[in-house]
Design a protein around this motif. Sequence first.
Motif, PDB file in Angstrom:
ATOM      1  N   THR A 219       0.839  -1.189   0.000  1.00 16.81           N
ATOM      2  CA  THR A 219       0.000   0.000   0.000  1.00 16.81           C
ATOM      3  C   THR A 219       0.878   1.244   0.000  1.00 16.81           C
ATOM      4  N   LYS A 220       0.298   2.330  -0.390  1.00 11.44           N
ATOM      5  CA  LYS A 220       1.016   3.606  -0.456  1.00 11.44           C
ATOM      6  C   LYS A 220       1.499   4.031   0.916  1.00 11.44           C
ATOM      7  N   SER A 221       0.740   3.685   1.943  1.00 10.40           N
ATOM      8  CA  SER A 221       1.075   4.134   3.289  1.00 10.40           C
ATOM      9  C   SER A 221       2.116   3.257   3.975  1.00 10.40           C
ATOM     10  N   PHE A 224       6.096   3.563   0.972  1.00  9.17           N
ATOM     11  CA  PHE A 224       5.860   4.525  -0.098  1.00  9.17           C
ATOM     12  C   PHE A 224       6.856   4.381  -1.234  1.00  9.17           C
ATOM     13  N   TRP A 227       6.062   1.250  -3.197  1.00 11.31           N
ATOM     14  CA  TRP A 227       4.804   1.510  -3.907  1.00 11.31           C
ATOM     15  C   TRP A 227       5.063   2.325  -5.168  1.00 11.31           C
ATOM     16  N   GLU A 432       2.096  11.714   1.290  1.00  6.98           N
ATOM     17  CA  GLU A 432       2.395  10.423   1.925  1.00  6.98           C
ATOM     18  C   GLU A 432       3.774  10.419   2.558  1.00  6.98           C
ATOM     19  N   ASP A 493      -2.842   5.749  -6.076  1.00  8.48           N
ATOM     20  CA  ASP A 493      -3.419   5.094  -4.908  1.00  8.48           C
ATOM     21  C   ASP A 493      -3.011   3.628  -4.884  1.00  8.48           C
ATOM     22  N   ASP A 494      -3.625   2.850  -4.018  1.00  7.26           N
ATOM     23  CA  ASP A 494      -3.213   1.460  -3.840  1.00  7.26           C
ATOM     24  C   ASP A 494      -3.534   0.570  -5.040  1.00  7.26           C
ATOM     25  N   THR A 623      -5.554  18.965   0.669  1.00  2.97           N
ATOM     26  CA  THR A 623      -4.600  18.177   1.453  1.00  2.97           C
ATOM     27  C   THR A 623      -3.350  18.984   1.749  1.00  2.97           C
ATOM     28  N   LYS A 644       4.419  14.788   9.267  1.00  2.00           N
ATOM     29  CA  LYS A 644       4.391  14.864   7.797  1.00  2.00           C
ATOM     30  C   LYS A 644       3.775  16.166   7.293  1.00  2.00           C
TER      31      LYS A 644
END
Length: 723
Positions: A219-221, A224, A227, A432, A493-494, A623, A644
């Motif tokens: 996953t992106k989180s 990173f 990903w 991210e 995204d994922d 964001t 972050k």
Amino acid sequence: MSDVSALVSKLSSLGLNQQAVEHAAVDTIDQWAEALASTSGVPAKYQLTKTLIFKPKQPKSEPIAPVLVVARSDSTTNAKTIGTQLKLKDLRFANDDVLSTIFKTQKGSVSPFALGNVPEENIGHVHVVVDKALLQTDAGLIALHPLQSAHTVFITGDTLQAFIKSISGLSSITEMDFSAEAAAAAPAEKKPAAPAKTAGEKKTTEEAIGSAKLGVEVTKSEDFSKWYQQVLTRSDMLSYYEEVSGCYIIRPSAFFVWEQIQQFFDAGIRALGVKNCYFPMFVSRKSLEREKDHVEGFAPEVAWVTRAGSSDLPEPVAIRPTSETVIYPYFAKWIRSHRDLPLKTNQWCSVVRWEFKNPQPFLRTREFLWQEGHCAHLTKEGAMTEVRDILTLYRRVYEELLAVPVVEGIKSENEKFAGGDATTTVEGFIPEAGRGIQGGTSHYLGQNFSKMFNIAVEDPKAVGDDKPKIHVHQTSWGLSTRTIGVMVMVHGDDKGLVMPPRVAETQVIIIPCGLTADTGADLRAKITDACLGVEARLKHAGVRADTDLRDGYTAGFKFNHWEMRGVPVRLEIGPKDLQKGSVLSVRRDNGEKASLAMESLESSLQLLLVNIQDQMLARARATMDSRIKTVLKWDDFVPALSSKCLVLIPWCERSVCEDQIKERSTRDVSGDEPEDDKAPSMGAKSLCLPFKQPTENPIVPGVTKCVQCGQDAKRYALFGRSY
């Protein structure tokens, strides 16, 4: 043994009792499962496999000792565990050279049968590892590629074992219980993994040489960096160039983005009177070293050509890291009078910057594409106007094309262009990672280079015959393919890419749905014609559309394929849609579905694409705005970075203070541990002094103090960790 029929013949003598089946060529295990599901002559039950080839770390003087692993597709094959078992160090996936020169195979077609291709001088150094689960008596049939990914054979574990043992000269064969290894590695409090499912019940999530995973594994989180690399390669944006580290191949879908940027920006600079040209990539040492600050800024990154054929060059020649010192000697020749000003040029080219800590595709590479503008003006005012005009174009590239918000500002003394007077910048933000990223810079060079290269004209305001010479005021400005990386990081995204419609090579993908093996030929033809008719209508309306009519793949597989590539809109057309005179649209950015009438499809999709573009920018801006924190005391500085965020602080603008901020923010995070030279810095640096200053708690001269040193603050500065 490179012939499929010869291999099948040999396997028949070892226990194979059915012929190989033929299907569409596949690159991944997912594709393999899909292809077999629609192929006749396939057994009711079988187990997919994966074959991996590793290369250990070893002295160059030793012959290569590759490791071939064959396992169930759902087994966890940990390279470190395998290396420990075999007493080999640092196992890494083997590159294409190992596959082609030793195993005579290629990615997508790797299988244990490639052992039959290994030359006699290499076979004794090959290690084979077999998953014990494949050799159990109740394992059933095993699916393997017989040297080509467009064929599959189904054999028993006994036949596989017999084949491996038949390879003359092969001495290292190890059976491993991967399920036991995985259970041993799992945390004690977790329950044992459920029994592995068959190929028809489960799709693997592990990438293997010859079986690259279709989707993103992480996953992106959670990871990173991994990903980002997987999204770029698996969406066909980029390939790694294995000949030279730090270099990459830009594939057509990514290059299309660059072409859109080129067209937009080129129209913008032409409206400002800029003309395109091209200068050589080589620069002499003498020219490069004429501007001391400039060459010191680039010296670690300069690549030098020292040989031509078998002969040493009498004088090394540099490959441009930038082109000021290539271009300006000719400005001195071309500019004879103030009437020749302004002189405005731009070139689209590549540059080479060799030294860097942490290569990242598109962000930091040894060679990259960019445009670089170089202009000469009579006055500082004329030059500064152009600097800001170009910066506005850069902001528009990011915001209007890529849907990425940026902050416009001016760089600090520490961060400005080497040899220039002032550098303006657009700064992006990667949520991210919580890091800023320089998006593009426009420099006012002052008269530094014009004095160095003697680019001067007579002062048109002077009177008399003996008019004094004045040196021209110069600008330079550049934007690179880094833009593509920023876009991917911000929007992906994922599931993979999420492409802004304005730069997507394919804006709409049309997929026929509702077709089964029982669907009649007439209905299938009607749906195909409807899809192609919609494609033609959309193309005529200026929408970049395509139809996926590939045989052998399910609609679900195609959905995943195009989601990975970030196509903004998917249209689904099936029998019920034909009856209703409509299509189903699915947005990539948020998954929203809507039924669109056939009769007004062109206008509906044009409006939808505009809305997607606008909403992607709005979400990204919201964001970024929420993650820029105003900090008025040092105690809040590092915690904001660690959450972050970027930070806006009242700042004195002194270089020594900026150095202290970087050192203190690094120390507060890492304590006394040394910082990893190969990792992005944990310390904060100034990103820019924003042109748009905060209206809340404004700077009061002589009253507002710098957050770090306590001296009088001049402006708010944007600080953050950065790429």
